[in-house]
Design an enzyme around this catalytic site. Sequence first.
Site, PDB file in Angstrom:
ATOM      1  N   ASP A 146      77.550  52.816 106.025  1.00  0.00           N
ATOM      2  CA  ASP A 146      76.875  51.562 106.355  1.00  0.00           C
ATOM      3  C   ASP A 146      77.865  50.482 106.801  1.00  0.00           C
ATOM      4  O   ASP A 146      79.062  50.734 106.934  1.00  0.00           O
ATOM      5  CB  ASP A 146      76.058  51.110 105.132  1.00  0.00           C
ATOM      6  N   ASP A 211      67.223  48.059 109.945  1.00  0.00           N
ATOM      7  CA  ASP A 211      66.416  48.888 109.055  1.00  0.00           C
ATOM      8  C   ASP A 211      64.948  48.924 109.476  1.00  0.00           C
ATOM      9  O   ASP A 211      64.367  47.912 109.894  1.00  0.00           O
ATOM     10  CB  ASP A 211      66.492  48.365 107.619  1.00  0.00           C
TER      11      ASP A 211
END
Length: 434
Positions: A146, A211
């Site tokens: 990430d 996301d």
Amino acid sequence: MLSLAVIAAAFASTAVGLNNGVGKLPKMGYNTFNNFGCSYDHFSAYAQVEAMVKHGLVEAGYNTILIDDCYSLKNRSAEGKLVADPEKFPYGIKNFTDSVKALGVSASAYSNAGYKTCAGHPGSYGYEKQDLETFAEWGFDYLKYDNCYIPFDNVTQENVYGRYERMANAIAEFAEETNSTPFQHSLCEWGWQQPSTWASRFGQSWRITGDIKPWWSTLAAIIDAASFTYWSTNFYGRIDMDILEVGNTGQGTPPGNLTYDEAKSHFTAWTLLKSPLFLSTDLTNVTEETIEILTNKDLLKINQDPNVGESISPFRWGINPDYTSNVTHPAQYWSGNSSYGVVFMVLNTLDTEADMFFNLTESWAIRAGRQYSVYDLWSHTDNGTAIRNISLTLPPHGVSALLLNDDGPEPEGIEPYCGVWYQCSFPNGTYYSN
């Protein structure tokens, strides 16, 4: 609306993925985050794996569980090692990974290219090699990486490229030193256009948006981004359209509100664009419709095609001018090749029922002057023969997924002589006019 014709033309060639022995095909599995957020432990995660087996998902190819964030304490040990949260994993993470492997499911890790993970646990910046050693000890073989808590520029003196290169180099070095299979590297740096130009050097998949959320508007925006990044997908490297929200009612995001037709469109686009398929639904409380969608064997075999690595691509945007970005109404007409025939995906991006139409030869993969048998990838039925074109009526946000195979020359005597007659000419040079 922003015209992106120049950008699309600049990236017309297909990228070559990182072929280091892992990740030839899209990964399929379960991700804890959208269902649980940080509220999971050994037992709740293991229950999802048991449900994967029960519902036939492991048999269908979903064969890993990704522990996404919050698995460690918020401080490293005195030696700098990650420490598993003893409340979440009272028997240790290695016990958990051994337990799920006994059910035929591997385990996947999560970390971050910054100081901390997105939930505030230790990130891997400066600890890349050490963390890989820990992940290997714990039994992981896949890494989602990430992009939170980024160090200052004057600290790293690197752009995002450099920070992800650090982990890619560490993966290669660790594999060589230990004579082991490299970790599969999934880059989650939320890019739109940029990652498709460089990420294939470092990993097997790369996120193209932020996301996902269980809303049609988010799905449409991701499909829109994919219409300009599909070209980078091939064996060993592909765009990542994020987690499957089919049937999601979990804690990590607001309750899902996709209709059945929207869920089918969601799954169709993700499979045919060759995205990794990580679901995050509470499988202990799931509908038969959700399992029906997630185990569609006809779509999954195209996602996992062993001979054709490229994804489908748009051949006409429909509502918008071609090569035009619109996050509400992305490209509607898509096609591509597969080992099983020519694939078509038609999306109705409207909020109302719509009549859809396309000429077969709008797809590059179709041979002109031929007729084609039509197989429906959702009803799993043979639907006759198509000559020249196909017309469809689709529900709001609905989809059609078709597989066409050559069925011989089209019947003689059909006029116009060309399916699309612009620039079509007789031998003497006279243009055909309709």
